[in-house]
Enzyme design. Structure first.
Site, short mmCIF file in Angstrom:
data_model
loop_
_atom_site.label_atom_id
_atom_site.label_comp_id
_atom_site.label_asym_id
_atom_site.label_seq_id
_atom_site.Cartn_x
_atom_site.Cartn_y
_atom_site.Cartn_z
CD GLU A 216 32.90 78.19 68.24
OE1 GLU A 216 32.32 78.28 69.34
OE2 GLU A 216 33.17 79.19 67.53
CB SER B 248 26.90 83.27 62.09
OG SER B 248 27.58 83.50 63.30
CG ASP C 229 40.21 80.79 66.03
OD1 ASP C 229 39.53 81.83 66.10
OD2 ASP C 229 39.86 79.80 65.38
CD GLN D 257 28.89 79.13 72.90
OE1 GLN D 257 29.09 79.38 74.09
NE2 GLN D 257 29.88 78.99 72.04
CG ASN D 258 25.68 75.12 72.44
OD1 ASN D 258 26.16 74.84 71.33
ND2 ASN D 258 26.37 75.02 73.55
CG ASP E 11 34.08 79.47 59.74
OD1 ASP E 11 33.47 79.25 58.68
OD2 ASP E 11 35.11 80.16 59.80
N GLY E 12 31.49 79.44 63.61
CA GLY E 12 31.03 78.86 64.88
C GLY E 12 29.57 78.44 64.87
CB SER F 117 35.43 88.10 63.33
OG SER F 117 35.25 87.15 64.35
NE ARG G 256 33.22 87.72 69.13
CZ ARG G 256 33.25 86.47 68.68
NH1 ARG G 256 32.83 86.21 67.48
NH2 ARG G 256 33.67 85.49 69.44
P1 ADP Z 1 32.60 84.85 64.76
O1 ADP Z 1 33.21 84.49 63.45
O2 ADP Z 1 32.44 86.31 64.89
O3 ADP Z 1 33.38 84.21 65.87
P2 ADP Z 1 30.67 82.73 65.10
O4 ADP Z 1 29.58 82.33 64.18
O5 ADP Z 1 31.88 81.86 65.08
O6 ADP Z 1 31.13 84.23 64.79
O7 ADP Z 1 30.05 82.80 66.54
C1 ADP Z 1 30.81 83.03 67.69
C2 ADP Z 1 30.24 82.23 68.83
O8 ADP Z 1 28.96 82.70 69.18
C3 ADP Z 1 30.08 80.77 68.56
O9 ADP Z 1 30.64 80.07 69.63
C4 ADP Z 1 28.58 80.56 68.51
O10 ADP Z 1 28.25 79.27 68.97
C5 ADP Z 1 28.10 81.60 69.48
N1 ADP Z 1 26.72 82.09 69.33
C6 ADP Z 1 25.79 81.82 68.40
N2 ADP Z 1 24.66 82.54 68.61
C7 ADP Z 1 24.89 83.30 69.71
C8 ADP Z 1 24.12 84.26 70.43
N3 ADP Z 1 22.91 84.60 70.05
N4 ADP Z 1 24.70 84.85 71.50
C9 ADP Z 1 25.95 84.55 71.88
N5 ADP Z 1 26.73 83.64 71.25
C10 ADP Z 1 26.21 83.03 70.17
MG MG Z 2 34.01 81.93 65.25
#
Ligand code: ADP
Ligand code: MG
Length: 555
Positions: A534, A217, A316, A195-196, A219-220, A250, A323
């Site tokens: 988020e 991916s 959410d 993440q980040n 929206d996150g 998702s 997921r």
């Molecule tokens: P989803 O729609 O399945 O929730 P997202 O794109 O919203 O998919 O991502 C979910 C979360 O994973 C977000 O908080 C994102 O910042 C975080 N994220 C992005 N890359 C990774 C990674 N490689 N490993 C874990 N979390 C990640």
């Molecule tokens: Mg998401």
């Protein structure tokens, strides 16, 4: 398909449309199958040449074409050359109702001469002409010209391997990679490791290397990328880089919205991915509104989708554990949350958009009213001294009053420099510790089931929350549901939302306002607030729209 004649042929002037190119070629597998092929500015028409009457004719619209390539065959002894055009027209679904984009390739053999080079040159001439004609099909929608018409040429594709059911990478290689090759769009794949990761990377990367950043991916990951761009010193230039979205999560609200803006019939899963991949290959760019969000800790975030509190935010976050089931996680979460329906105490205030000042266009076409006030002037955050007790008070409860804030300006966001750094100022927002201005409306009720500020059409793939929304309508669409609504009535609202019909339910607990800024102060000591799906810090929060701050690849 073998080539007999390639000169523009006066006989191919049909219905007043002059062909750019005309030729006769053979089928790549069967030399006896011959076709006459004509290219106009808008279509490729293929007609089988045969002695029998009732010759089949197929017309491909060049707006459906993503690319065309010319090449020699694998057999060195073959003097012929080939060209293949790639189309994604809407076609009837197999075994199901409705239409969706489906891939069709058209391949021809050129054997004009005994010289292989001459044949290849002719094939290349056709491929070039077809590519040019399909790029030049610049769509105009509701009289609004797209901001830019060009194909992205160096694309960074960011994939979150854990989003959705953990299949984003397979979905990319299985469905999108081939399309990018057909469209001759070079790309670099970046797989996020944590993440980040994406946020840190786009904050530092040399953006001059890239023509677009594409997120595969949910929206996150886009939320990370937008905030990474806005954290840069050169954010003004950085945020101008076209952003693309491919549904791999998702929660694919932006992908569903972008698909909807392209006026295509509803699509889900792989069909939605194909539609977004198609738009990426076409490379059309529109403006994207961003919303600046201030939290009690003085942190400022940028959001492209939503700010939610109460039922929607709880669903959410609570549904994250489902997921692995994909987009249906929201329906499961909704049913679970309905069983333990909660009321949330808080105060809500907003700056309404004065309808009278909106350009005279029907709400279905809000892209015409894309310029709302946004000021970029050197200043510090309005949130500097953020104590936040009972700051939603003004002398004008539930009334809309005139104010300069309510006037819709026609200019685009402008920046003024304060020397070296330029700060984006949220000119509509007072400090969180200050009362809201008199021009704001303070909502009487303090008991809510949900508050949702959304600035795209879809909240999820199957939740069409704002029927009239556009990426650049300059509006925050504020919904709230007050306490007292029954469980069946709330469920009815969400089921109606699948067809965008919830506002027609006549539900007295549901309120919808178009606003430019809002403030929410939860009183309930615990709860969840989400921005773009988020979870963010729980507490007072305020937001304002910045019309057209970013750019989005859209169809
Ligand atoms: P989803 O729609 O399945 O929730 P997202 O794109 O919203 O998919 O991502 C979910 C979360 O994973 C977000 O908080 C994102 O910042 C975080 N994220 C992005 N890359 C990774 C990674 N490689 N490993 C874990 N979390 C990640
Ligand atoms: Mg998401």
């Amino acid at each position: 398909m073998e080539k007999d004649a390639s000169e523009p042929d006066p006989s191919c002037q049909r219905n007043g449309v002059v062909a750019v190119l005309y030729g006769e070629f053979t089928d790549i597998l069967n030399d006896r199958l011959r076709y006459s092929v004509s290219l106009t500015e808008s279509a490729l028409t293929i007609q089988q040449i045969s002695s029998s009457p009732g010759r089949t004719k197929v017309v491909f619209n060049l707006t459906d074409c993503i690319g065309c390539r010319a090449y020699r065959g694998p057999d060195k002894a073959d003097v012929g050359a080939y060209f293949t055009a790639y189309f994604y027209p809407f076609k009837r679904r197999w075994m199901s109702f409705g239409v969706a984009r489906q891939r069709v390739e058209q391949c021809f053999r050129v054997a004009l001469a005994q010289d292989p080079l001459a044949n290849l040159q002719e094939a290349e001439r056709w491929a070039h002409a077809i590519r040019d004609a399909s790029v030049l099909q610049a769509p105009r929608r509701h009289g609004v010209l797209y901001k830019e018409v060009r194909r992205p040429c160096r694309v960074m594709v960011l994939v979150n391997p854990h989003s959705g059911r953990g299949q984003a990478l397979q979905l990319f290689t299985g469905h999108v990679q081939g399309m990018l090759t057909e469209a001759a769009v070079p790309y670099t794949l970046v797989i996020t490791e944590h993440q980040n990761h994406a946020r840190e990377m786009v904050r530092k990367t040399d953006l001059s290397q890239w023509d677009a950043l594409v997120i595969m991916s949910g929206d996150g990951l886009l939320f990370e990328v937008i905030n990474g761009l806005m954290e840069r010193e050169d954010w003004q230039e950085a945020i101008q880089i076209p952003l693309g979205i491919l549904p791999g999560g998702s929660g694919n609200a932006l992908a569903a919205s972008v698909h909807h803006y392209s006026q295509s019939p509803p699509a889900w899963n792989e069909e939605l991915l194909l539609s977004c991949g198609f738009m990426l290959c076409k490379g059309l760019v529109v403006s994207l509104d961003l919303v600046s969000i201030h939290l009690a800790s003085q942190q400022r975030l940028f959001s492209f989708l939503s700010l939610a509190w109460g039922f929607v935010a709880d669903v959410d976050i609570e549904s994250e554990k489902y997921r692995h089931v994909g987009a249906i996680r929201f329906l499961m979460g909704t049913l679970v949350r309905l069983a333990s329906l909660r009321v949330y105490q808080g105060r809500l205030a907003y700056l309404p958009v004065k309808e009278a000042n909106l350009p005279a266009s029907p709400p279905e076409h809000p892209s015409l009213c894309s310029s709302l006030p946004c000021q970029l002037i050197p200043n510090s955050s309005p949130n500097q001294n953020s104590r936040h007790n009972r700051s939603i008070t003004n002398s004008n409860h539930n009334t809309i009053t005139n104010s300069s804030h309510n006037t819709i300006a026609s200019e685009r966001p402008a920046t003024q420099s304060d020397g070296k750094t330029r700060t984006l100022v949220d000119s509509l927002l007072p400090g969180l510790d200050q009362p809201v201005p008199e021009s704001w409306t303070v909502v009487k009720e303090e008991d809510f089931v949900l508050v949702l500020a959304i600035y795209q059409s879809h909240l999820a793939e199957d939740l069409w929350t704002v029927p009239g929304a556009m990426a650049d309508d300059g509006l925050i669409h504020l919904f709230y549901v007050t306490a007292g609504i029954s469980r069946p009535a709330l469920l009815r609202l969400f089921l109606a939302m699948e067809k965008g019909a919830h506002l027609a339910c006549g539900c007295p607990y549901l309120v919808y306002k178009k606003v430019k800024a809002l403030r929410l102060e939860p009183i309930s000591p615990q709860g969840v607030i989400t921005v773009d799906g988020e979870m963010v810090e729980y507490g007072p929060v305020q937001a304002q729209i910045h019309p057209g701050l970013a750019r989005l690849i859209c169809g």
